[in-house]
Scaffold this motif. Structure first.
Motif, PDB file in Angstrom:
ATOM      1  N   ALA A   1      36.022  43.941  39.271  1.00 27.74           N
ATOM      2  CA  ALA A   1      34.854  43.422  39.385  1.00 27.74           C
ATOM      3  C   ALA A   1      35.203  42.368  40.345  1.00 27.74           C
ATOM      4  O   ALA A   1      36.011  41.622  40.558  1.00 27.74           O
ATOM      5  N   ILE A   2      33.908  42.016  41.095  1.00 27.43           N
ATOM      6  CA  ILE A   2      33.780  40.704  41.929  1.00 27.43           C
ATOM      7  C   ILE A   2      32.633  40.064  41.504  1.00 27.43           C
ATOM      8  O   ILE A   2      31.429  40.653  40.972  1.00 27.43           O
ATOM      9  N   LEU A   3      32.670  38.701  41.277  1.00 31.08           N
ATOM     10  CA  LEU A   3      31.711  37.691  40.755  1.00 31.08           C
ATOM     11  C   LEU A   3      31.204  37.041  42.361  1.00 31.08           C
ATOM     12  O   LEU A   3      32.108  36.233  42.817  1.00 31.08           O
ATOM     13  N   THR A   4      29.862  37.374  42.663  1.00 41.26           N
ATOM     14  CA  THR A   4      29.587  36.919  44.193  1.00 41.26           C
ATOM     15  C   THR A   4      28.295  36.436  44.357  1.00 41.26           C
ATOM     16  O   THR A   4      27.559  37.215  43.395  1.00 41.26           O
TER      17      THR A   4
ATOM     18  N   ALA B   1      30.155  41.712  48.301  1.00 38.36           N
ATOM     19  CA  ALA B   1      29.982  42.855  47.006  1.00 38.36           C
ATOM     20  C   ALA B   1      30.212  44.039  47.934  1.00 38.36           C
ATOM     21  O   ALA B   1      30.794  44.880  47.267  1.00 38.36           O
ATOM     22  N   ASN B   2      29.444  44.451  49.120  1.00 34.88           N
ATOM     23  CA  ASN B   2      29.710  45.738  49.615  1.00 34.88           C
ATOM     24  C   ASN B   2      31.072  46.049  50.026  1.00 34.88           C
ATOM     25  O   ASN B   2      31.564  47.043  49.831  1.00 34.88           O
TER      26      ASN B   2
ATOM     27  N   ALA C   1      43.519  33.822  49.201  1.00 34.44           N
ATOM     28  CA  ALA C   1      43.206  33.127  50.365  1.00 34.44           C
ATOM     29  C   ALA C   1      41.701  33.412  50.834  1.00 34.44           C
ATOM     30  O   ALA C   1      41.242  32.757  51.232  1.00 34.44           O
ATOM     31  N   ASP C   2      41.739  34.787  50.629  1.00 38.62           N
ATOM     32  CA  ASP C   2      40.328  35.392  51.169  1.00 38.62           C
ATOM     33  C   ASP C   2      39.917  36.735  50.327  1.00 38.62           C
ATOM     34  O   ASP C   2      40.927  37.280  49.500  1.00 38.62           O
ATOM     35  N   LEU C   3      38.922  37.420  50.644  1.00 37.42           N
ATOM     36  CA  LEU C   3      38.726  38.875  50.173  1.00 37.42           C
ATOM     37  C   LEU C   3      39.781  39.840  50.523  1.00 37.42           C
ATOM     38  O   LEU C   3      40.277  40.632  49.523  1.00 37.42           O
ATOM     39  N   ASP C   4      40.402  39.719  51.682  1.00 34.55           N
ATOM     40  CA  ASP C   4      41.590  40.678  52.160  1.00 34.55           C
ATOM     41  C   ASP C   4      42.791  40.663  51.133  1.00 34.55           C
ATOM     42  O   ASP C   4      43.292  41.414  50.688  1.00 34.55           O
TER      43      ASP C   4
END
Length: 417
Positions: free
Chosen positions: A343-346, A352-353, A324-327
């Motif tokens: 990893a995050i692709l953003t 990112a932080n 649903a989201d980053l959380d």
């Protein structure tokens, strides 16, 4: 048998601790040369191990880990030469100063002593561990998997020949050749001789070592790695990273196993993913939402089983889950991750932080493949393991991770008031 190995390793460690960097590099150069000059014996032993492994029905992933060829062996020898070029941490003064008492004190790096390593079908580990231990003045006792005992025995024989020709005891690097599992249990209680134990294998081996060992244990190497594609990611660059993280060498612990896709990008991203994964030969294991968007695409796809979120595939298989989201993504990683590599692709700095600060893994990446978690890639040279715990080393363990320190005080007939 193990008692004698322990005695020999401990005696050898005292001699190794006194070697200069030049003397240690001379041994390593000879080992590298001998690995190539005597490659025929090592490759023949490896062929026999592979033959038996196929008869025993080992998976393709395990066979890939076990297999050596002239190019791989040459690469292993070159890794040893790279270790020669690395700065020797032993003797380095970490910090210190003059105390009010007049005592000058410093904290100095020293070898750990004897390192025990238990690992599975990875013959390169034999050389990686031996070279890193020798560079840091440590002796090593190695217990490879039963699948690779002939390869390990042939490799250690070459290493011991190089040691003896340099005037050093063969006991500096020893291998337990017997496949008897009882010897592992015996090794775990050799705290009189082994100063640190590193298991490199599956969850079962790690559990055994944590529960049964009387020696300090550093665990790692189990990688349930994740990549989060957030709603600001660009599709083409994201797919390039995912293909690398999944397919470059699927049998490694830093390969991505679960792809988390933000719901805001799922409808456009997942059809493109299906096309790319079909071309790459990857089977997708999708949650209910993702399955609906993937099942008409060209990639092979099936419903994910709950337990697959906790497993290392080590093959061309990939979990896909819509979040649903980053959380939601961070919660999933905390529940199912192994604190290895995520990893995050953003294209959003704030996301990112947050990912970097809130994902508690030994290596965290922004817009990069998880495949970089590797001693060589990090500039450490060959690694002895990837630690997923927090004491005393974390992530790829290079030379410094194989040292401890001692306090050295210099006085002028100084006494405590």
């Amino acid at each position: 048998m193990l008692e004698q190995m322990g005695i020999a390793a401990k005696a050898a460690s005292y001699k190794l601790a006194l070697l200069s960097s030049r003397e240690k590099n001379r041994v390593l150069e000879k080992i590298a040369d001998y690995l190539e000059a005597q490659s025929e014996a090592i490759l023949l032993a490896n062929e026999q191990d592979l033959l038996e492994a196929r008869r025993n029905g080992l998976s393709d992933a395990m066979l890939d880990r076990l297999a050596l060829n002239p190019a791989r062996l040459s690469s292993i020898a070159n890794d040893v030469r790279q270790v020669c070029k690395l700065a020797d941490p032993v003797g380095q003064v970490i910090d210190g100063g003059l105390l009010d008492s007049g005592l000058r004190i410093e904290r100095r790096r020293v070898p750990l002593g004897v390192i025990g390593v238990i690992y599975e079908a990875r013959p390169n580990v034999t050389v990686d561990v031996a070279s890193l231990c020798l560079k840091t003045g440590n002796a090593a006792i190695l217990r490879g998997g039963k699948e690779t005992w002939r390869t390990n025995a042939a490799t250690v024989k070459v290493i011991q020949q190089a040691l003896e020709e340099c005037g050093l005891p063969a006991g500096a690097v020893q291998a337990i050749e017997s496949p008897d599992r009882a010897l592992v249990n015996e090794m775990l209680r050799m705290d009189k001789y082994i100063d640190m134990l590193i298991p490199r294998g599956g969850a079962g081996l790690h559990k055994l070592c944590r529960e049964q060992s009387t020696i300090p244990v550093i665990t790692g190497g189990i990688g349930v790695c994740h990549i989060l594609v957030d709603d600001s990611a660009e599709i083409a660059p994201a797919l390039k990273v995912i293909v690398n993280a999944k397919t470059q060498r699927p049998s490694t612990c830093n390969t991505v196993e679960t792809l988390l896709v933000h719901k805001g990008i799922a409808q456009t991203f997942l059809p493109a993913l299906s096309k790319q994964m079909a071309e790459s030969g990857v089977t997708l294991h999708a949650d209910e939402q993702a399955l609906a968007l993937l099942q008409n695409g060209p990639a092979k796809v099936e419903a994910v089983k709950a337990e697959q979120y906790d497993d290392e595939f080590l093959s061309l298989d990939l979990n896909v889950k819509i979040v649903a989201d980053l959380d939601d993504a961070i919660a999933h990683i905390r529940q199912h991750g192994t604190q290895h590599s995520d990893a995050i692709l953003t294209r959003t700095l704030g996301n990112a932080n947050r990912f970097v600060n809130e994902v508690d893994s030994s290596a965290v990446y922004v817009n990069a493949s998880t495949r970089f978690t590797d001693g060589g890639q990090f500039g450490l040279g060959a690694e002895v393991a990837v630690s997923t715990q927090k004491l005393h080393a974390r992530g790829p363990m290079g030379l410094e991770a194989l040292t401890t320190y001692k306090w050295v005080g210099f006085g002028d007939d100084t006494i405590r008031a």
